[in-house]
Motif scaffolding. Structure first.
Motif, PDB file in Angstrom:
ATOM      1  N   SER A  94      35.789 126.738 -65.301  1.00 44.06           N
ATOM      2  CA  SER A  94      37.097 125.589 -65.253  1.00 44.06           C
ATOM      3  C   SER A  94      38.636 126.302 -64.538  1.00 44.06           C
ATOM      4  O   SER A  94      38.802 125.034 -63.563  1.00 44.06           O
ATOM      5  CB  SER A  94      37.603 125.957 -66.498  1.00 44.06           C
ATOM      6  N   ALA A 121      37.013 126.485 -60.373  1.00 45.59           N
ATOM      7  CA  ALA A 121      37.240 124.564 -60.011  1.00 45.59           C
ATOM      8  C   ALA A 121      38.348 123.999 -59.679  1.00 45.59           C
ATOM      9  O   ALA A 121      38.885 123.062 -59.125  1.00 45.59           O
ATOM     10  CB  ALA A 121      36.229 123.725 -61.037  1.00 45.59           C
ATOM     11  N   ALA A 122      39.387 124.510 -60.694  1.00 43.35           N
ATOM     12  CA  ALA A 122      40.246 124.204 -60.957  1.00 43.35           C
ATOM     13  C   ALA A 122      41.170 124.576 -59.350  1.00 43.35           C
ATOM     14  O   ALA A 122      41.890 123.963 -58.637  1.00 43.35           O
ATOM     15  CB  ALA A 122      41.502 124.608 -61.408  1.00 43.35           C
ATOM     16  N   THR A 123      40.728 126.038 -59.123  1.00 41.66           N
ATOM     17  CA  THR A 123      41.112 126.454 -57.670  1.00 41.66           C
ATOM     18  C   THR A 123      40.722 125.741 -56.482  1.00 41.66           C
ATOM     19  O   THR A 123      41.692 125.685 -55.680  1.00 41.66           O
ATOM     20  CB  THR A 123      40.304 128.277 -57.953  1.00 41.66           C
ATOM     21  N   VAL A 124      39.602 125.215 -56.643  1.00 41.24           N
ATOM     22  CA  VAL A 124      38.746 125.230 -54.855  1.00 41.24           C
ATOM     23  C   VAL A 124      39.676 122.943 -54.905  1.00 41.24           C
ATOM     24  O   VAL A 124      39.551 122.852 -53.802  1.00 41.24           O
ATOM     25  CB  VAL A 124      37.564 124.689 -55.511  1.00 41.24           C
ATOM     26  N   GLU A 125      40.265 122.558 -56.471  1.00 40.31           N
ATOM     27  CA  GLU A 125      40.551 122.080 -56.126  1.00 40.31           C
ATOM     28  C   GLU A 125      42.073 122.024 -54.997  1.00 40.31           C
ATOM     29  O   GLU A 125      42.614 121.278 -54.235  1.00 40.31           O
ATOM     30  CB  GLU A 125      40.683 120.396 -57.182  1.00 40.31           C
ATOM     31  N   ALA A 126      42.505 122.849 -55.351  1.00 37.29           N
ATOM     32  CA  ALA A 126      44.249 123.115 -55.061  1.00 37.29           C
ATOM     33  C   ALA A 126      44.387 123.781 -53.947  1.00 37.29           C
ATOM     34  O   ALA A 126      44.999 123.182 -52.803  1.00 37.29           O
ATOM     35  CB  ALA A 126      44.572 124.814 -56.403  1.00 37.29           C
ATOM     36  N   HIS A 164      45.737 130.064 -59.886  1.00 37.16           N
ATOM     37  CA  HIS A 164      44.862 130.559 -60.450  1.00 37.16           C
ATOM     38  C   HIS A 164      43.963 131.065 -61.708  1.00 37.16           C
ATOM     39  O   HIS A 164      43.164 131.451 -62.442  1.00 37.16           O
ATOM     40  CB  HIS A 164      44.002 129.747 -60.249  1.00 37.16           C
ATOM     41  N   ALA A 168      41.671 122.763 -51.317  1.00 36.61           N
ATOM     42  CA  ALA A 168      41.096 121.367 -50.800  1.00 36.61           C
ATOM     43  C   ALA A 168      42.150 120.428 -50.525  1.00 36.61           C
ATOM     44  O   ALA A 168      42.514 120.110 -49.225  1.00 36.61           O
ATOM     45  CB  ALA A 168      40.682 120.596 -51.938  1.00 36.61           C
ATOM     46  N   ALA A 169      43.549 120.617 -51.192  1.00 36.38           N
ATOM     47  CA  ALA A 169      45.001 120.089 -51.403  1.00 36.38           C
ATOM     48  C   ALA A 169      45.664 120.231 -50.399  1.00 36.38           C
ATOM     49  O   ALA A 169      46.671 120.433 -50.152  1.00 36.38           O
ATOM     50  CB  ALA A 169      45.473 119.637 -52.464  1.00 36.38           C
TER      51      ALA A 169
END
Ligand code: HSE
Length: 451
Positions: free
Chosen positions: A424, A427-432, A383, A434-435
């Motif tokens: 942005s 936030a996208a990094t944290v989502e990735a 990201h 977490a997955a």
């Protein structure tokens, strides 16, 4: 300058007689001679509008001045001081006062952050002063410095601790290890926090102040709806302990910053305005703002770094700011002249929260096995988010001794601090992250400011 005797008295109407109004009434009465000498005319308090004139009052208030007829009072004043708060009837009364050519002084941050331009325009059209020093950070002179003293400079960034209640709560959590609910209850017991602390702990009060400061600093209109807002309710004792472990404190910050245009991408210049809890290095001047105190840190191109510190709430401190404005408006009545108008010439977009550039500190529990750190690092890299530091505390006993929670058996805790990146992307990094399969929990995500 004419002597106070040679100019007819100026009639002051006070709207509201709560904690602040009572102190304004007291100071107008007790300091009448000094004020007359400073202004060149006596300031005569001609009435105090209240909802219930029969309610008990502090004995410093002259009950014969109380009236429930606010509209009638406004019509017979040269200067109207509004400390009642709320949107209506305050807005209507201030507009009536302006229409009647009275100067107005208000402490009403909620009204200014929601609909300030209506009042500023009415005041400009009528050629009268509108002053509002007490609307931001109580006693601290910050509106006048930003609006007038720095009018010859370019402000780049404003970082403020502008809510005393939340600063008290976070400071108690830092110094005693208390959890948030206990610290809020203590603030309520001590009278810092309201019975309903929503406006403070959810960041609405700070967001209103951020909107006002951003408008003044960057010469654009910023309303409270433009401010990205996050309160302190998600901050845990564990976050606070980890902050200390990594050389930070957690503060609720009001941030307004300028982003320059980027010729490469064609992206225009803009202003980011936001309120959220953030990790601040303990070396930052705002980190030492303790208890219920407020402070505003301003970075300007020529002036460099400035800091304004003091009491952000309370009757007498807020009344001090109100009285300063009354004196300014009164001097104009005596000597001529007028205070500044609204300044909105700047061609700056108000940026969405996702465009803010910040840093994250992410704490996560992961499976404690080879290759996990590499997977996490890969997700950040994908990201475009660069890592500044990774910590993996090795001794659970030491961690627990500092008040921090230890991970479950077979898990390891990682604390990742990033370099600056757009919100942005972060936030996208944290989502990735977490997955990812080996990631058990994202324990906490906090922004890092002030580095
Ligand atoms: N409730 C505010 C504070 C003061 O805690 O700082 C008024 O804005």
């Amino acid at each position: 300058m004419p002597s106070a005797e040679s100019h007819p008295p100026l009639r002051v109407a006070l709207l509201g007689c709560g904690v602040v109004g009572t102190q304004v009434a007291r100071l107008l009465t007790q300091q009448a001679d000094d004020l007359a000498s400073r202004v060149g005319a006596r300031l005569e308090l001609v009435g105090i509008a209240v909802r219930d004139a029969s309610a008990p009052r502090d004995p410093v208030v002259d009950r014969s001045l109380l009236t429930e007829d606010a509209e009638g009072l406004v019509r017979r004043a040269d200067i109207v001081v509004e400390v009642m708060g709320g949107i209506e009837p305050a807005r209507g009364l201030l507009l009536q006062a302006i229409e009647a050519r009275a100067a107005v002084v208000t402490a009403n941050k909620a009204l200014l952050a929601e609909d300030g331009p209506t009042l500023y325009k009415a005041a400009d059209d009528a050629g009268v002063d509108i002053y509002f020093e007490a609307a931001v950070a109580g006693a601290i002179p910050i509106v006048r410095p930003v609006r007038e003293s720095l009018a010859g400079d370019h402000v780049r960034r404003v970082l403020g601790i502008v809510n005393g209640t939340t600063n008290y709560v976070l400071d108690q959590m830092t110094t005693t290890g208390a959890d948030l609910a206990d610290a809020v209850r203590e603030a309520q017991d001590l009278g810092f926090a309201e019975a309903d602390p929503t406006a403070d702990v959810e960041g609405y009060d700070a967001a209103a102040k951020a909107a006002i400061l951003a408008s003044l600093a960057f010469h654009v209109r910023v309303s409270i709806d433009d401010v990205a807002r996050e309160g302190i309710m998600a901050v845990t004792a564990d976050d606070v302990a980890w902050a200390a472990h990594t050389g930070h404190v957690i503060k609720l910050l009001a941030i307004a910053e300028l982003r320059d245009a980027d010729r490469g991408t064609g992206r225009g210049a803009g202003v980011s305005v936001r309120v959220h809890p953030a990790l601040l290095p303990t070396t930052h001047p705002l980190a030492n703002v303790r208890g219920s105190f407020n402070a505003v840190f301003v970075e300007a191109e020529s002036a460099g770094e400035l800091m304004f510190y003091g009491r952000g709430a309370g009757g007498a401190p807020t009344a001090s700011a109100v009285l300063g404005d009354v004196v300014s408006a009164a001097r104009h009545r005596v000597l001529g002249g007028k205070g500044p108008q609204e300044s909105t010439y700047a061609d700056l977009a108000i940026l969405p929260a996702s465009a803010a550039v910040t840093r994250y500190q992410v704490r996560l529990d992961v499976d404690d096995r080879p290759g996990v750190l590499a997977q996490v690092a890969q997700a950040l890299a994908a990201h475009g988010v660069s890592i500044e530091a990774v910590r993996q505390p090795s001794a659970p006993e030491a961690v627990a001794a500092e008040g921090m929670q230890t991970p479950a058996a077979g898990a390891a805790q990682l604390v990742i601090t990033t370099h600056a990146a757009p919100e942005s992307a972060l936030a996208a990094t944290v989502e990735a992250v977490a997955a990812l399969d080996p990631v058990r929990t994202i324990t906490s995500v906090l922004r890092v400011e002030g580095a």
